[in-house]
Design a protein around this motif. Structure first.
Motif, PDB file in Angstrom:
ATOM      1  N   GLU A 219       0.824  -1.205   0.000  1.00 45.15           N
ATOM      2  CA  GLU A 219       0.000   0.000   0.000  1.00 45.15           C
ATOM      3  C   GLU A 219       0.862   1.261   0.000  1.00 45.15           C
ATOM      4  OE1 GLU A 219      -3.261   0.259  -0.463  1.00 45.15           O
ATOM      5  OE2 GLU A 219      -3.125  -1.904  -0.799  1.00 45.15           O
ATOM      6  N   GLU A 220       1.949   1.225   0.756  1.00 41.07           N
ATOM      7  CA  GLU A 220       2.845   2.381   0.772  1.00 41.07           C
ATOM      8  C   GLU A 220       3.516   2.579  -0.582  1.00 41.07           C
ATOM      9  OE1 GLU A 220       4.554   2.904   5.286  1.00 41.07           O
ATOM     10  OE2 GLU A 220       5.093   1.043   4.244  1.00 41.07           O
TER      11      GLU A 220
ATOM     12  N   ASP B 226       1.064   4.189  -2.865  1.00 38.31           N
ATOM     13  CA  ASP B 226       0.948   5.620  -2.559  1.00 38.31           C
ATOM     14  C   ASP B 226       2.128   6.398  -3.141  1.00 38.31           C
ATOM     15  OD1 ASP B 226      -0.229   7.921  -1.079  1.00 38.31           O
ATOM     16  OD2 ASP B 226       1.668   7.800   0.023  1.00 38.31           O
TER      17      ASP B 226
ATOM     18  N   HIS C 233       1.659   6.734  -6.817  1.00 39.17           N
ATOM     19  CA  HIS C 233       0.645   7.752  -7.105  1.00 39.17           C
ATOM     20  C   HIS C 233       1.264   9.159  -7.096  1.00 39.17           C
ATOM     21  CE1 HIS C 233      -3.267   9.688  -7.261  1.00 39.17           C
ATOM     22  NE2 HIS C 233      -2.948  10.396  -6.194  1.00 39.17           N
TER      23      HIS C 233
END
Length: 292
Positions: free
Chosen positions: A282-283, A286, A289
């Motif tokens: 998930e990191e 991010d 992104h």
């Protein structure tokens, strides 16, 4: 006693000098990298030199890098320092084990091996200053003495030492750098040479309880020594998870996508302090992104 560097002048400004106590600094590095005794000695010597050479710089943003690139089993040493007494560093092979040398001491020269010393000073100019010399003895102190004489044209004497104690912890560490100014008189040079002959072991003097101030007194006491100031020195790394994130962003979107597709957390290591930083999927998403 906390680690520190003392600065001074002698012979009415014809000599400048630095002396350092770095026991805790070197022990912190030993613990961070789990270095063997000979690796601790080699890294500790260069960390001590880096602290004193960093203290020679004036700008708050100035950064010094010392690199030993050599063919010995230690696989090189890298140290960086700033002008505030912060130093950090690492060796290529922290677990190297070698027999003692013919004097019964840690064989730093064989661990380092033949190669080169690079000195890089980033002082905010367009290009950093860079000097390179061939290692002369691979003992580090003598190699820095040679560097100062050939690359900076400053006659110098460098003494460095690390003494290991029981359980391979650092018992003593420190050193000195004494430099002659261009206008030094022959009588001053001759007296300094005589004084240097009386210094056989930096760590021996420290182990007897001598302070950095007393080291300089032994070296320059009969040359009108004037101590100017002291500077705390410590092993300090400025890495952080935020800085590592920036490094991940710099590798580009394609590489980040490949990491995410593998479906496993990524762990990155800081060479200087051996801290590991883990990033979950998930990191990583991010970071991707935010990567443009």
């Amino acid at each position: 006693m906390s680690d520190y560097i003392v600065r001074g002048m002698a012979a009415n400004g014809q000599i400048r000098a630095f002396a350092a106590l770095t026991k805790d600094t070197v022990e912190t590095a030993r613990q961070a990298h789990d270095t063997s005794p000979v690796a601790t000695a080699a890294l500790g010597r260069l960390l001590t030199a880096g602290g004193m050479m960093g203290a020679m710089m004036k700008g708050e943003q100035d950064v010094l890098t010392l690199q030993i690139k050599a063919g010995g089993p230690l696989q090189g040493i890298t140290v960086t320092a700033d002008s505030q007494g912060n130093v950090k560093g690492y060796v290529g092979n922290p677990q190297v084990i070698l027999p003692a040398n013919e004097k019964g001491k840690l064989d730093v020269a064989s661990a380092v091996g033949p190669g080169f010393l690079n000195v890089i000073k980033d002082m905010g100019m367009k290009e950093p200053y860079s000097g390179q010399t061939m290692l002369q003895t691979c003992e580090i102190a003598e190699d820095l003495t040679y560097y100062f004489a050939t690359s900076e044209q400053v006659p110098s004497s460098v003494g460095l030492g690390v003494l290991m104690g029981r359980e391979n912890t650092v018992r003593q560490a420190g050193g000195f750098i004494v430099q002659l100014m261009p206008f030094a008189e022959e009588a001053v040079i001759s007296q300094l040479e005589d004084n240097l002959k009386g210094i056989t072991s930096v760590t021996g003097l420290l182990d007897e309880g001598n302070t950095p101030e007393q080291l300089l007194e032994r070296l320059l006491g009969n040359l009108n020594l004037e101590l100017s100031d002291t500077l705390p020195v410590r092993f300090c790394c400025n890495c952080s998870k935020t800085r590592v994130e920036k490094a991940l962003i710099s590798i580009g979107r394609q590489e980040l996508k490949s990491m995410i597709q593998e479906g496993k957390p990524v762990e990155l290591n800081c060479h200087f302090c051996n801290t590991n930083y883990q990033f979950s999927i998930e990191e990583l998403k991010d970071i991707l992104h935010r990567c443009r």
